[in-house]
Design a protein around this motif. Sequence first.
Motif, PDB file in Angstrom:
ATOM      1  N   TYR A 135      12.114  31.568 -21.927  1.00 20.82           N
ATOM      2  CA  TYR A 135      13.058  32.178 -20.982  1.00 20.82           C
ATOM      3  C   TYR A 135      13.931  31.056 -20.445  1.00 20.82           C
ATOM      4  CZ  TYR A 135      10.176  36.357 -21.088  1.00 20.82           C
ATOM      5  OH  TYR A 135       9.503  37.479 -21.491  1.00 20.82           O
ATOM      6  N   MET A 136      15.059  30.826 -21.116  1.00 19.24           N
ATOM      7  CA  MET A 136      15.890  29.674 -20.762  1.00 19.24           C
ATOM      8  C   MET A 136      16.848  29.992 -19.623  1.00 19.24           C
ATOM      9  SD  MET A 136      14.545  27.453 -22.424  1.00 19.24           S
ATOM     10  CE  MET A 136      13.830  26.851 -23.948  1.00 19.24           C
ATOM     11  N   ASN A 137      17.329  31.248 -19.550  1.00 17.81           N
ATOM     12  CA  ASN A 137      18.297  31.595 -18.521  1.00 17.81           C
ATOM     13  C   ASN A 137      17.678  31.502 -17.127  1.00 17.81           C
ATOM     14  OD1 ASN A 137      20.918  32.468 -17.762  1.00 17.81           O
ATOM     15  ND2 ASN A 137      20.144  34.534 -17.453  1.00 17.81           N
ATOM     16  N   THR A 138      16.382  31.796 -17.035  1.00 21.38           N
ATOM     17  CA  THR A 138      15.706  31.711 -15.742  1.00 21.38           C
ATOM     18  C   THR A 138      15.105  30.335 -15.512  1.00 21.38           C
ATOM     19  OG1 THR A 138      13.852  32.793 -16.848  1.00 21.38           O
ATOM     20  CG2 THR A 138      15.176  34.152 -15.373  1.00 21.38           C
ATOM     21  N   GLY A 139      15.218  29.442 -16.493  1.00 25.78           N
ATOM     22  CA  GLY A 139      14.790  28.069 -16.265  1.00 25.78           C
ATOM     23  C   GLY A 139      13.519  27.653 -16.981  1.00 25.78           C
ATOM     24  N   ILE A 140      13.438  27.981 -18.292  1.00 29.32           N
ATOM     25  CA  ILE A 140      12.391  27.439 -19.191  1.00 29.32           C
ATOM     26  C   ILE A 140      10.991  27.930 -18.852  1.00 29.32           C
ATOM     27  CG2 ILE A 140      11.743  25.365 -20.510  1.00 29.32           C
ATOM     28  CD1 ILE A 140      13.850  23.840 -18.748  1.00 29.32           C
ATOM     29  N   GLN A 141      10.802  29.260 -18.794  1.00 18.94           N
ATOM     30  CA  GLN A 141       9.434  29.788 -18.712  1.00 18.94           C
ATOM     31  C   GLN A 141       8.988  30.238 -20.102  1.00 18.94           C
ATOM     32  OE1 GLN A 141      11.904  31.318 -16.551  1.00 18.94           O
ATOM     33  NE2 GLN A 141      11.544  29.706 -15.061  1.00 18.94           N
ATOM     34  N   ARG A 142       7.682  30.191 -20.358  1.00 23.45           N
ATOM     35  CA  ARG A 142       7.185  30.532 -21.695  1.00 23.45           C
ATOM     36  C   ARG A 142       7.479  31.997 -22.030  1.00 23.45           C
ATOM     37  NH1 ARG A 142       2.900  34.155 -23.053  1.00 23.45           N
ATOM     38  NH2 ARG A 142       1.324  32.643 -23.688  1.00 23.45           N
ATOM     39  N   SER A 144       6.702  34.909 -25.502  1.00 23.63           N
ATOM     40  CA  SER A 144       5.781  35.026 -26.632  1.00 23.63           C
ATOM     41  C   SER A 144       6.370  34.357 -27.873  1.00 23.63           C
ATOM     42  CB  SER A 144       5.452  36.487 -26.909  1.00 23.63           C
ATOM     43  OG  SER A 144       6.625  37.192 -27.255  1.00 23.63           O
ATOM     44  N   SER A 145       7.628  33.959 -27.796  1.00 20.40           N
ATOM     45  CA  SER A 145       8.259  33.262 -28.916  1.00 20.40           C
ATOM     46  C   SER A 145       8.231  31.744 -28.736  1.00 20.40           C
ATOM     47  CB  SER A 145       9.714  33.750 -29.057  1.00 20.40           C
ATOM     48  OG  SER A 145      10.254  33.371 -30.287  1.00 20.40           O
ATOM     49  N   THR A 146       7.641  31.277 -27.656  1.00 16.48           N
ATOM     50  CA  THR A 146       7.470  29.828 -27.464  1.00 16.48           C
ATOM     51  C   THR A 146       6.416  29.340 -28.455  1.00 16.48           C
ATOM     52  OG1 THR A 146       7.986  30.027 -25.111  1.00 16.48           O
ATOM     53  CG2 THR A 146       6.796  28.043 -25.786  1.00 16.48           C
ATOM     54  N   PRO A 147       6.685  28.233 -29.167  1.00 25.50           N
ATOM     55  CA  PRO A 147       5.701  27.773 -30.157  1.00 25.50           C
ATOM     56  C   PRO A 147       4.455  27.176 -29.498  1.00 25.50           C
ATOM     57  CG  PRO A 147       7.535  26.241 -30.012  1.00 25.50           C
ATOM     58  CD  PRO A 147       7.895  27.411 -29.148  1.00 25.50           C
ATOM     59  N   ILE A 148       3.392  27.183 -30.251  1.00 27.73           N
ATOM     60  CA  ILE A 148       2.137  26.606 -29.774  1.00 27.73           C
ATOM     61  C   ILE A 148       2.354  25.118 -29.437  1.00 27.73           C
ATOM     62  CG2 ILE A 148       1.318  25.994 -32.092  1.00 27.73           C
ATOM     63  CD1 ILE A 148      -1.480  26.969 -31.137  1.00 27.73           C
ATOM     64  N   GLY A 149       1.766  24.704 -28.346  1.00 30.37           N
ATOM     65  CA  GLY A 149       1.829  23.287 -27.966  1.00 30.37           C
ATOM     66  C   GLY A 149       2.932  22.947 -26.979  1.00 30.37           C
ATOM     67  N   ALA A 150       3.869  23.888 -26.759  1.00 36.61           N
ATOM     68  CA  ALA A 150       5.061  23.534 -25.980  1.00 36.61           C
ATOM     69  C   ALA A 150       4.793  23.505 -24.477  1.00 36.61           C
ATOM     70  CB  ALA A 150       6.189  24.516 -26.279  1.00 36.61           C
ATOM     71  N   TRP A 151       5.469  22.572 -23.833  1.00 42.18           N
ATOM     72  CA  TRP A 151       5.583  22.559 -22.381  1.00 42.18           C
ATOM     73  C   TRP A 151       6.680  23.520 -21.981  1.00 42.18           C
ATOM     74  CZ3 TRP A 151      10.208  21.844 -20.021  1.00 42.18           C
ATOM     75  CH2 TRP A 151      10.199  21.739 -18.604  1.00 42.18           C
ATOM     76  N   THR A 152       6.417  24.307 -20.939  1.00 41.23           N
ATOM     77  CA  THR A 152       7.476  25.056 -20.250  1.00 41.23           C
ATOM     78  C   THR A 152       7.123  24.983 -18.760  1.00 41.23           C
ATOM     79  OG1 THR A 152       6.349  27.207 -20.228  1.00 41.23           O
ATOM     80  CG2 THR A 152       7.719  26.721 -22.168  1.00 41.23           C
ATOM     81  N   THR A 153       7.958  25.553 -17.903  1.00 39.86           N
ATOM     82  CA  THR A 153       7.645  25.475 -16.465  1.00 39.86           C
ATOM     83  C   THR A 153       6.462  26.368 -16.102  1.00 39.86           C
ATOM     84  OG1 THR A 153       9.267  27.195 -15.951  1.00 39.86           O
ATOM     85  CG2 THR A 153      10.019  24.919 -15.780  1.00 39.86           C
ATOM     86  N   THR A 155       3.960  26.761 -18.464  1.00 39.68           N
ATOM     87  CA  THR A 155       2.851  26.109 -19.187  1.00 39.68           C
ATOM     88  C   THR A 155       3.061  24.607 -18.942  1.00 39.68           C
ATOM     89  OG1 THR A 155       4.195  26.213 -21.216  1.00 39.68           O
ATOM     90  CG2 THR A 155       2.482  27.874 -20.970  1.00 39.68           C
ATOM     91  N   PRO A 156       2.817  24.190 -17.693  1.00 41.27           N
ATOM     92  CA  PRO A 156       3.321  22.876 -17.254  1.00 41.27           C
ATOM     93  C   PRO A 156       2.439  21.683 -17.643  1.00 41.27           C
ATOM     94  CG  PRO A 156       2.350  24.061 -15.405  1.00 41.27           C
ATOM     95  CD  PRO A 156       2.180  24.945 -16.606  1.00 41.27           C
ATOM     96  N   VAL A 157       1.449  21.876 -18.511  1.00 40.87           N
ATOM     97  CA  VAL A 157       0.554  20.828 -19.000  1.00 40.87           C
ATOM     98  C   VAL A 157      -0.370  20.331 -17.875  1.00 40.87           C
ATOM     99  CG1 VAL A 157       0.336  18.611 -20.205  1.00 40.87           C
ATOM    100  CG2 VAL A 157       2.232  20.162 -20.764  1.00 40.87           C
ATOM    101  N   GLY A 158       0.189  19.625 -16.919  1.00 35.11           N
ATOM    102  CA  GLY A 158      -0.606  19.168 -15.763  1.00 35.11           C
ATOM    103  C   GLY A 158      -1.798  18.326 -16.176  1.00 35.11           C
ATOM    104  N   THR A 159      -2.841  18.372 -15.367  1.00 36.83           N
ATOM    105  CA  THR A 159      -4.045  17.600 -15.698  1.00 36.83           C
ATOM    106  C   THR A 159      -5.049  18.468 -16.450  1.00 36.83           C
ATOM    107  OG1 THR A 159      -4.915  18.191 -13.528  1.00 36.83           O
ATOM    108  CG2 THR A 159      -3.854  16.043 -13.724  1.00 36.83           C
ATOM    109  N   THR A 160      -4.742  19.786 -16.553  1.00 38.41           N
ATOM    110  CA  THR A 160      -5.701  20.694 -17.199  1.00 38.41           C
ATOM    111  C   THR A 160      -5.290  21.042 -18.630  1.00 38.41           C
ATOM    112  OG1 THR A 160      -4.532  22.591 -16.267  1.00 38.41           O
ATOM    113  CG2 THR A 160      -6.373  21.723 -14.985  1.00 38.41           C
ATOM    114  N   ARG A 161      -4.382  20.244 -19.199  1.00 39.83           N
ATOM    115  CA  ARG A 161      -3.910  20.445 -20.583  1.00 39.83           C
ATOM    116  C   ARG A 161      -3.398  21.870 -20.786  1.00 39.83           C
ATOM    117  NH1 ARG A 161      -6.650  16.642 -24.216  1.00 39.83           N
ATOM    118  NH2 ARG A 161      -6.998  18.304 -25.733  1.00 39.83           N
ATOM    119  N   ASP A 162      -2.645  22.342 -19.812  1.00 44.02           N
ATOM    120  CA  ASP A 162      -2.174  23.717 -19.839  1.00 44.02           C
ATOM    121  C   ASP A 162      -0.820  23.814 -20.522  1.00 44.02           C
ATOM    122  OD1 ASP A 162      -1.723  26.394 -19.364  1.00 44.02           O
ATOM    123  OD2 ASP A 162      -1.226  26.150 -17.249  1.00 44.02           O
ATOM    124  N   TRP A 163      -0.790  23.583 -21.836  1.00 46.48           N
ATOM    125  CA  TRP A 163       0.429  23.849 -22.601  1.00 46.48           C
ATOM    126  C   TRP A 163       0.290  25.200 -23.283  1.00 46.48           C
ATOM    127  CZ3 TRP A 163      -2.545  19.332 -23.870  1.00 46.48           C
ATOM    128  CH2 TRP A 163      -3.415  19.492 -24.955  1.00 46.48           C
TER     129      TRP A 163
END
Lengths: 307, 393
Positions: A135-142, A144-153, A155-163
């Motif tokens: 979701y790029m228009n709203t500012g990079i939210q995941r 279902s078409s976001t590929p596996i492994g990607a960071w988005t706002t 799926t922010p990765v953080g310390t819990t490996r939340d990609w």
Amino acid sequence: MGGGRLAKFTIPEEEYMNSGHVGCLGCGACHAMRYTLKALGPRTIMSIPACCWAVMPGVFPLKCLEIPLLNTAFETTGASISGIRAALDAKGIEDVTVVGFAGDGGTADIGIQALSGMVERGTDVMYIMYDNEAYMNTGIQRSSSTPIGAWTTTTPVGTTRDWKKMPKKNMIEIMVAHKIPYTASISVGYPEDMIKKLRKAKEIRGPKFIQIYAPCPTGWRMAPELTIEVCREAVACAAYPLYEVENGVYKITRKPKELKPVKDYMAMQGRFRHLPQEELDDIQRKVTQEWEILLKKEEFTQSLVSE
Amino acid sequence: MKIMMTGNYASAYGAMAAKAEVVAAYPITPQTSIVEKIATLVSSGEMKCQYVKVESEHSAMAACISASQTGARAYTASSAHGLTLMHELLIWASGARTPVVMSNVNRAMGPPWSVWADQHDTMAQRDTGWMQVYCDSNQEVLDSIIMAYKVGERADIMLPSMIIEDAFILSHTMEPVDYPDPELVEGYLPSFDPRFRLDVDEPYGFGSLVMPNWYMEFRFKINEAMEKTRGAILEAEKEFEETFGRSYGGLMDFYKCEDADAVLVLAGTVASTAKHVADKLRSDGKKVGVARLRCFRPFPYDEVRQLAKMTNIIGVCDRSYTFGHWGPMATEVKGALYGLADVPTVKNYIMGLGGKDLTPEVLEKVFVKTLQLKDTGLDTEIEWIGVTGHGGW
């Protein structure tokens, strides 16, 4: 015109997208629109839901596109183009191409019901999903078409490996399951292939679904000048294969002799920067497997028609 | 030509008589026989339209709006959960200035599940920018669809309308209905020809992003148009009466209100029951009247103020409720009366929710309760009729 020995231009010189769009630097969706209109021409009516392109034509009363344009609600593209087609049919107007032009969120997520209904009804329209993989228009939210492994706002990765942990939804396959007459993936890095497939789709009666790989440098955490290069890399490693499926028969339209490593493609984009080696290895295995499945599908379905 | 038909068939025949060019609809109880009848009329060749059998009510409205913006006359029908699923698109339809017409069969909202008459579904769409016409006969259902296109498609209006019928009481009950002469309809209702539409020869953009300096201008224009519908509805009905010999009382249909001690305000079929009871009470010397609220939007402010001059006691019978306040009709009636010198006593009755039967006996009880206020003064602002359970679970 030039002599027979000169190279033949396959991309129309006519422009139906004027300057003045408000997209970001290096926006892939911008090329997607420009080439789509070049291929389809001025006898096109387009419906656009909430997405980057709801904003990009310009703010009222300005509009950079030289076609009739209807803004519609986020989840309604499939229904909206069904209504336009029905109205044109009621008026006996046949020589107008009706196009839905939606992002991956508006297509694969919130709009999938209306899309599915439209395709199942056999509606004579073209649905184009420009795929910038979030979701790029709203500012990079995941999405279902976001590929596996990607960071988005979201799926922010953080310390819990939340990609993004789930694989990208395969809309082409979902369309094939609808027995759609024609579906294809195209990429703004391959404009000749875009024009060819869009023109082919235009001539086919019934529903058509086109998925355009449209890099988003802002959301992919990538330099804007890399847009075309990342398109080439995506095809070279088969992360985003270009193919078409016509009445169930697959044809891969760009087949690399040898696949390049996916990690090279991913290294171009900041959104994959956090991934550890074992994750990259796993993604490589998945991409290779998907590619092999696609090759088999092509071989098998082609064998059915050649018999 | 008189045909025996249900309210739902009257809706389908109304869409056919008005020559709807695009129908997009999704079935829901108790609206189902509208979409079935249209399918039958289309498959027999009697009705010429593009019938899009969409996969949801949300898509039905989206398709109707887009068809209307392409210049086609669009029709759909729904009820309750289908109508409320459309909510976003209802606001879109008026924002896009599309004169779509929709039949809605008034049905209660779940949970708990109910398929019976209740006006919650449409009352909850008050602020969507749609005209709302509540009918009390099958003939009114059919005729109101034709009139709704006449009003909505006016170049200075361009707004959508809901034509509303009670679940089962109208939707599934047969009455003799006159199917109007197509030639007369053609004379009354010219074909839809909007100035702006999706057209490759005139490539406009519709609905694009506006900055705050423009947005409010668009909203102001919608309200300006909605204000014009008050007069337009009356004009359209007058011309309809001249052409077809039938009329329904404009925005508010007064029945024996002139000298009444007490008047009940009601909408839908319960109003005809109330008229029958009023006749009986009048023969007993009790001076009561009925004000049938035909349009909830636009709201008949002038008519309500007129009513205040005719009677000193008004009972507003809401077949729905806005939790935490009054019934929606009572709220609006009281609002219309504010600032008058002589404000009548107004009592709100909540009744008939989820199909709870509103028999002549119930209506008589309510009339008597309302008349008593003349001696007692207002006993309570709201009374729920026929409810036995008080004090929690």
